[in-house]
Design a protein around this motif. Structure first.
Motif, PDB file in Angstrom:
ATOM      1  N   LEU A 503       0.869  -1.060   0.088  1.00  0.00           N
ATOM      2  CA  LEU A 503       0.108   0.152   0.165  1.00  0.00           C
ATOM      3  C   LEU A 503       0.755   1.504  -0.026  1.00  0.00           C
ATOM      4  O   LEU A 503       0.684   2.089  -0.929  1.00  0.00           O
ATOM      5  CB  LEU A 503      -0.972  -0.207   1.068  1.00  0.00           C
ATOM      6  N   GLN A 504       1.992   1.302   0.535  1.00  0.00           N
ATOM      7  CA  GLN A 504       3.054   2.413   0.720  1.00  0.00           C
ATOM      8  C   GLN A 504       3.673   1.941  -0.403  1.00  0.00           C
ATOM      9  O   GLN A 504       3.793   4.233  -1.368  1.00  0.00           O
ATOM     10  CB  GLN A 504       3.735   2.277   1.846  1.00  0.00           C
ATOM     11  N   ASP A 505       3.889   1.151  -1.111  1.00  0.00           N
ATOM     12  CA  ASP A 505       4.353   1.759  -2.801  1.00  0.00           C
ATOM     13  C   ASP A 505       3.647   2.527  -3.325  1.00  0.00           C
ATOM     14  O   ASP A 505       3.701   3.144  -4.436  1.00  0.00           O
ATOM     15  CB  ASP A 505       4.985   0.139  -2.925  1.00  0.00           C
ATOM     16  N   ALA A 506       2.478   2.107  -3.439  1.00  0.00           N
ATOM     17  CA  ALA A 506       0.664   2.348  -3.808  1.00  0.00           C
ATOM     18  C   ALA A 506       0.523   3.322  -4.679  1.00  0.00           C
ATOM     19  O   ALA A 506       0.287   4.348  -5.086  1.00  0.00           O
ATOM     20  CB  ALA A 506      -0.288   1.223  -4.445  1.00  0.00           C
ATOM     21  N   LEU A 507       0.836   4.050  -3.439  1.00  0.00           N
ATOM     22  CA  LEU A 507       0.068   5.752  -2.645  1.00  0.00           C
ATOM     23  C   LEU A 507       1.797   6.776  -3.170  1.00  0.00           C
ATOM     24  O   LEU A 507       1.717   7.915  -4.130  1.00  0.00           O
ATOM     25  CB  LEU A 507       0.067   5.394  -1.829  1.00  0.00           C
ATOM     26  N   SER A 508       2.629   6.089  -2.942  1.00  0.00           N
ATOM     27  CA  SER A 508       4.101   6.892  -3.381  1.00  0.00           C
ATOM     28  C   SER A 508       3.671   7.015  -5.320  1.00  0.00           C
ATOM     29  O   SER A 508       3.875   7.940  -5.430  1.00  0.00           O
ATOM     30  CB  SER A 508       5.427   5.865  -3.295  1.00  0.00           C
ATOM     31  N   ALA A 509       3.963   5.694  -6.101  1.00  0.00           N
ATOM     32  CA  ALA A 509       3.040   5.850  -6.979  1.00  0.00           C
ATOM     33  C   ALA A 509       2.307   6.906  -7.338  1.00  0.00           C
ATOM     34  O   ALA A 509       2.810   6.822  -8.939  1.00  0.00           O
ATOM     35  CB  ALA A 509       2.990   4.252  -8.031  1.00  0.00           C
ATOM     36  N   LEU A 510       0.566   6.231  -6.779  1.00  0.00           N
ATOM     37  CA  LEU A 510       0.273   7.480  -7.315  1.00  0.00           C
ATOM     38  C   LEU A 510       0.486   9.595  -7.314  1.00  0.00           C
ATOM     39  O   LEU A 510       0.264   9.968  -8.045  1.00  0.00           O
ATOM     40  CB  LEU A 510      -1.411   7.576  -6.502  1.00  0.00           C
ATOM     41  N   GLN A 511       1.565   9.685  -6.271  1.00  0.00           N
ATOM     42  CA  GLN A 511       1.588  10.182  -5.335  1.00  0.00           C
ATOM     43  C   GLN A 511       2.843  10.785  -6.726  1.00  0.00           C
ATOM     44  O   GLN A 511       2.600  12.079  -7.067  1.00  0.00           O
ATOM     45  CB  GLN A 511       2.020  10.857  -4.078  1.00  0.00           C
ATOM     46  N   ALA A 512       3.244  10.718  -7.552  1.00  0.00           N
ATOM     47  CA  ALA A 512       4.404  10.247  -8.189  1.00  0.00           C
ATOM     48  C   ALA A 512       3.821  10.992  -8.981  1.00  0.00           C
ATOM     49  O   ALA A 512       4.587  11.582 -10.880  1.00  0.00           O
ATOM     50  CB  ALA A 512       5.980   9.402  -8.131  1.00  0.00           C
ATOM     51  N   LEU A 513       2.674  10.115 -10.075  1.00  0.00           N
ATOM     52  CA  LEU A 513       1.240  10.361 -11.397  1.00  0.00           C
ATOM     53  C   LEU A 513       1.060  11.887 -11.588  1.00  0.00           C
ATOM     54  O   LEU A 513      -0.104  11.692 -10.760  1.00  0.00           O
ATOM     55  CB  LEU A 513       0.859   9.328 -11.521  1.00  0.00           C
TER      56      LEU A 513
END
Length: 685
Positions: A503-513
């Motif tokens: 979940l942390q990785d996914a949230l980081s990916a969403l933030q970077a997009l």
């Protein structure tokens, strides 16, 4: 993870060793009295925590029995089930195995207050719980009735006037010793059954009551009250005309309770519907005509406000049509449970009443409804570990603490089991804050406010419900359950760590997009995104929009988001609530800083040199809250009282610190005390 069977050999061994006379040992770390929802969770949690545990129950075959409604969860209650599961408890997995009708209540509102619920197959639920318990390492289950608690002089190094050291069974066997004892007597504590004008001893039809009230009141000096509840008649399914009721199908895709389960045991197409009907004026007429034949409803003992009998509903709300849910009791059961028709009138009057409802106009009763009155221990006498303040080694969980419902009982049971085991193993007990769990809200409410009626959990009781959601109970409690409490298996812990990291990785990916609002608008023209400002939006911010799903974003950026499709719904919920949770975290930190301030247990509130009303002094003296946070939630305690109390405790702590370092001049100390008293006196009550 859905199934856990007992081998035939294990069943034989259980039958051989089920009586107390066959016990291989007479000393345990933890003894649990009672095999209901609190007792089963307590026994399993104590054993998982590492304690040699004994569960004593009147009948092994009734362990895990659903005494009233065959259902689990609901608004507020579903959150408790998810939290019990996050701590590796039993009821969530049992619900997934035995569920025959799954639904999420409150779907029209935000996910924070969704209520996971399931209608259960009574037999499947009971079998699952028994299979789990009877195959749990370090746990022995024995049939017996506890006659008395063994009480000795307290350890002078610990607070308390008594110490419980074990139990004595009514069959005259040798005493059984333990470091910790957990009482989970449910409705059996001096229980009485009522049907019409007939009264008989019992905690459930067919089962004898517990006689431990005398020990609790006379030997241990505990304050004990009396509550009541009831159950409706069970109706023969074939005698009901369901075509005259409104059908309510289950959710097409069942959502499991347990974080370990990807699906439920019952296939979606095999689920059974429930049916809704309503009472008629004829029901009210029968209630009023038979009032003189119903001694249970005429008594002053408090019953459950949120699950009242039909008699209480008619008296409180005359002239209304009340809901009646006709719910299946199992996949192969020939009975229906009429939720909303709890009653205690004579059986022949019960039949007259139900036949006033159109779908039940030819109904036959299999088992009549009845009422139960039982003793409970005022829960303000407990500490946050659910241990009795005045009695070392004694823990209480479930309806003995004044609650109602399977879920509330299970939640108390798992935490009492953890702490009883930790105390027995010479480890410090733990507490759960109301800022981190519904279990913490439940315990804090009981300890700080007590009960005047059976306590039921609602989402409205939790101040921080946007953070305490059903979807994140594993992240809130599983890690703590493994790293601090020791009640969570390594398998569940590893899964929770994997979920957290993903979940942390996914949230980081969403933030970077990140893209301009103009580009997002071109990509998703159906979404109302303002183009008036040249702003950049991250995928996480865009996911907060109502009509945007994670699947839509993943289709637009598959290379960075497709690996996280497993958690698409959780990510959507996390994105929606993130702004609110960030604000709430700041508030939680502020409250925690003050709420966790310990109040000395030897404070004499009647002589405290601060400005407190007599009412406030009496409340604080009676409840003796363990923390400032607990004091803030006491009825009758004003904000000014809390400020005065906070100033006094801080001032006292500062004096103690100075006395150990650089002692001030006595005159300066007296002047400072006088200034403090003047400040307190200036605050209105």
């Amino acid at each position: 993870m859905l199934t856990k069977k007992i081998s035939p050999l294990k069943r034989v061994l259980v039958l051989v060793s089920r009586h107390a006379s066959h016990l291989a040992r007479q000393q345990y770390d933890v003894i649990v009295v009672g095999g209901g929802h609190a007792g089963t969770e307590a026994a399993a949690a104590a054993a998982r925590t590492g304690a040699e545990t004994l569960l004593v129950t009147q009948k092994i075959h009734t362990i895990g029995a659903l005494s009233c409604n065959p259902s689990l969860g609901g608004v507020g209650k579903g959150q408790l089930v998810k939290e019990v599961d996050a701590l590796d408890g039993l009821c969530g997995r049992a619900g997934d195995w035995a569920g025959i009708h799954f639904s999420i209540l409150n779907r029209s509102k935000g996910p924070a207050v969704w209520g996971p619920r399931a209608q259960l197959d009574r037999q499947l639920y009971r079998e699952f719980i028994q299979a789990e318990l009877l195959s749990t390492p370090r746990l022995m289950v024995v049939e017996g009735s506890v006659e008395e608690l063994l009480v000795s002089e307290p350890d002078p190094e610990e607070p308390g006037q008594h110490r419980v050291t074990g139990i004595r069974l009514s069959n005259g066997s040798h005493p059984i010793s333990a470091t910790s004892v957990i009482l989970t007597t449910g409705t059996f504590l001096s229980g009485s059954l009522f049907m019409g004008q007939t009264k008989s001893p019992g905690g459930r039809i067919g089962d004898a009551p517990s006689g431990l009230s005398h020990t609790l009141k006379e030997t241990l000096g505990l304050r004990v009250g009396r509550l009541r509840t009831g159950t409706p008649p069970r109706i023969v399914k074939d005698s009901v005309d369901l075509s005259l009721a409104n059908i309510h199908p289950p959710d097409s895709q069942p959502v499991p309770f347990s974080f370990l389960n990807a699906h439920t045991h019952c296939k979606p197409e095999e689920q059974l519907p429930c049916y809704l009907t309503y009472t008629t004026p004829g029901v009210e007429r029968v209630v009023r005509e038979s009032f003189h034949l119903n001694c249970h409803i005429q008594q002053d003992t408090k019953g459950p406000r949120y699950c009242p009998s039909i008699e209480s509903r008619v008296i409180r709300f005359p002239g209304r049509a009340h809901q009646v849910w006709l719910e299946p009791e199992g996949l192969t059961s020939d009975l229906l449970y009429p939720q909303g028709l709890s009653m205690t009138m004579p059986p022949d009057i019960q039949l007259r009443l139900i036949r006033e409802i159109p779908p039940l106009h030819r109904a036959e009763i299999h088992t009549p409804g009845y009422g139960v009155q039982y003793d409970f221990v005022c829960p303000t006498q407990l500490n946050p570990a659910l241990q009795v303040k005045s009695t070392q080694g004694l823990f209480l969980a479930g309806q003995i603490n004044g609650t109602t419902g399977y879920e509330e009982a299970a939640a108390q049971g798992v935490w009492a089991g953890v702490n009883a085991a930790r105390q027995a193993l010479s480890m410090p007990t733990l507490s759960l804050s109301r800022t981190e769990s519904y279990i913490g809200v439940l315990i804090d409410d009981l300890l700080s406010q007590g009960v005047t009626e059976p306590y039921r959990m609602f989402t409205s009781r939790a101040e921080f419900r946007t953070s305490l959601r059903p979807d994140n109970a594993d992240l809130r409690l599983t890690l703590k359950g493994f790293e601090e409490a020791g009640c969570v298996s390594s398998l569940r812990y590893k899964e929770a760590v994997r979920v957290r990291n993903t979940l942390q990785d996914a949230l980081s990916a969403l933030q970077a997009l990140a893209m301009s609002s103009h580009k997002w608008k071109k990509m998703f023209p159906q979404i109302c995104i303002s183009e008036s400002k040249s702003t950049t939006l991250s995928g996480l911010e865009l996911l907060q929009y109502k009509d945007i799903t994670f699947e839509m974003l993943a289709s637009a950026a598959p290379e960075c988001l497709s690996p996280y499709m497993e958690f698409s719904q959780r990510l959507k919920i996390e994105a929606v609530y993130r702004p609110y949770c960030d604000l709430q975290k700041k508030e939680i930190k502020r409250i925690q800083k003050e709420e966790n301030m310990a109040l000395p247990q030897d404070l004499d509130y009647f002589t405290l040199p601060v400005s407190l009303s007599q009412e406030a002094r009496e409340i604080l003296h009676r409840v003796r809250p363990s923390t400032l946070g607990a004091a803030t939630r006491l009825q009758g305690i004003t904000p000014a009282t809390i400020v005065n109390l906070l100033n006094y405790v801080r001032h006292t702590e500062q004096k103690k610190r100075r006395s150990h370092t650089n002692k001030p001049d006595q005159r300066e100390e007296r002047e400072e005390e006088q200034q403090q008293l003047e400040r307190n006196a200036s605050l209105p009550q």
